[in-house]
Design a protein around this motif. Structure first.
Motif, PDB file in Angstrom:
ATOM      1  N   UNK A  34       0.864  -1.177   0.000  1.00 58.51           N
ATOM      2  CA  UNK A  34       0.000   0.000   0.000  1.00 58.51           C
ATOM      3  C   UNK A  34       0.902   1.229   0.000  1.00 58.51           C
ATOM      4  N   UNK A  35       0.710   2.081  -0.996  1.00 54.09           N
ATOM      5  CA  UNK A  35       1.518   3.285  -1.108  1.00 54.09           C
ATOM      6  C   UNK A  35       0.693   4.509  -0.726  1.00 54.09           C
ATOM      7  N   UNK A  36       1.378   5.526  -0.280  1.00 54.56           N
ATOM      8  CA  UNK A  36       0.714   6.781   0.085  1.00 54.56           C
ATOM      9  C   UNK A  36       1.322   7.917  -0.706  1.00 54.56           C
ATOM     10  N   UNK A 135       5.560  -4.262   3.293  1.00 55.05           N
ATOM     11  CA  UNK A 135       5.512  -2.825   3.601  1.00 55.05           C
ATOM     12  C   UNK A 135       6.178  -2.027   2.487  1.00 55.05           C
ATOM     13  N   UNK A 136       5.658  -0.849   2.228  1.00 49.68           N
ATOM     14  CA  UNK A 136       6.161  -0.031   1.119  1.00 49.68           C
ATOM     15  C   UNK A 136       7.656   0.225   1.234  1.00 49.68           C
ATOM     16  N   UNK A 137       8.147   0.487   2.459  1.00 45.99           N
ATOM     17  CA  UNK A 137       9.566   0.801   2.617  1.00 45.99           C
ATOM     18  C   UNK A 137      10.461  -0.378   2.265  1.00 45.99           C
ATOM     19  N   UNK A 192       0.229  -4.523   6.945  1.00 44.98           N
ATOM     20  CA  UNK A 192       0.422  -3.225   6.323  1.00 44.98           C
ATOM     21  C   UNK A 192       0.647  -2.127   7.356  1.00 44.98           C
ATOM     22  N   UNK A 193       0.599  -2.471   8.636  1.00 38.43           N
ATOM     23  CA  UNK A 193       0.611  -1.484   9.703  1.00 38.43           C
ATOM     24  C   UNK A 193       1.791  -1.689  10.648  1.00 38.43           C
ATOM     25  N   UNK A 198      -2.866   3.667  14.920  1.00 40.25           N
ATOM     26  CA  UNK A 198      -4.045   4.458  15.262  1.00 40.25           C
ATOM     27  C   UNK A 198      -5.238   3.947  14.460  1.00 40.25           C
ATOM     28  N   UNK A 199      -6.427   4.329  14.877  1.00 44.54           N
ATOM     29  CA  UNK A 199      -7.623   3.935  14.138  1.00 44.54           C
ATOM     30  C   UNK A 199      -7.626   4.540  12.739  1.00 44.54           C
ATOM     31  N   UNK A 200      -7.078   5.735  12.595  1.00 42.05           N
ATOM     32  CA  UNK A 200      -7.001   6.363  11.266  1.00 42.05           C
ATOM     33  C   UNK A 200      -6.109   5.562  10.335  1.00 42.05           C
TER      34      UNK A 200
END
Length: 268
Positions: A34-36, A135-137, A192-193, A198-200
């Protein structure tokens, strides 16, 4: 009376030539991340996230200089299972992923077998399909192996406009269906986390695959998730709620997944 009085004698006289056997046995891996969007002005401003898949572009020729099968096409990373070492399909997937991309020690799950005659020009090649979460990194160190000229990330919308090798279009479609389902019905989102999130951050991961109002509506999501049995608040050494300001100016409570088993769809 039976032809062979013992099981061992039956095994010794087993003739595999009576049956059509595969010409090859492979493992292919759909690697998801997942990328941001990059932070431009304010790192506290939340950004949209997108589910992407990693593919390799097959070289025109192999390491020996011979024409590569399906050369020039985009494909899932993978390769043949090594029967000499008696590795399993899952072990082969992990090995091939590291050899072709330089990535190891990640979440891998088997989701299908593809065995149709004609799926590979070389003969009857049976493929085991897996999906991986990276993970993206970790993908910043990805690299192309000898039989690949490129390794690249594509959005789910982009991937089906590519010239894809073998029957990888079908495998990719199936992989996307599996990961979308697993993100909603299992605790696979934790891959992915960070361990404490956090919930966000959790919501942003789920939004990459779901438009369910129970997930998209912040007030509903924030009210429901803390009550789920498999998610718990994190506390510091003094027993106070542990919080972070990494995503907002207001301290946000940190959560983590626990060991409670998931029985049905967990967020909806």
């Amino acid at each position: 009376m039976a032809d062979y009085p013992s099981e061992q004698e039956a095994v010794n006289n087993y003739d595999s030539s009576q049956y059509i056997t595969p010409d090859g046995y492979t493992s292919d891996i759909a690697v998801f991340t997942i990328t941001a969007e990059e932070y431009i002005k304010n790192p506290k401003v939340s950004t949209s996230k997108e589910l992407k898949i990693m593919l390799i572009k097959r070289a025109a020729v192999d390491a020996a200089g011979r024409p590569n099968i399906e050369g020039g096409k985009w494909a899932l990373p993978g390769g043949f299972i090594d029967g000499r070492t008696k590795e399993t399909a899952l072990e082969a997937a992990a090995r091939e992923l590291e050899e072709e991309t330089g990535i190891s020690g990640i979440f891998l799950k088997h989701f299908g077998v593809y065995d149709e005659f004609g799926r590979d020009k070389r003969g009857w090649i049976i493929a085991n399909a897996h999906y991986a979460i990276v993970p993206e990194q970790a993908l910043s160190k990805r690299k192309a192996a000898d039989d690949a000229v490129e390794v690249q990330l594509f959005s789910i919308d982009e991937v089906f406009s590519l010239n894809l090798a073998f029957d990888h279009r079908k495998i990719i479609k199936d992989a996307i269906s599996f990961i979308e389902r697993d993100l909603i019905e299992t605790k696979v989102a934790k891959n992915f986390l960070p361990e404490e999130f956090t919930l966000s951050e959790l919501q942003s991961v789920l939004l990459t695959v779901s438009n369910n109002p129970r997930i998209t509506t912040k007030s509903v999501f924030f009210a429901k998730v803390p009550k789920l049995a498999f998610i718990e608040k994190v506390y510091d050494e003094d027993g106070n709620p542990k919080k972070t300001e990494r995503n907002s100016y207001r301290p946000s409570q940190l959560y983590r997944f626990n060991d409670v088993e998931v029985i049905k769809s967990i967020y909806e």
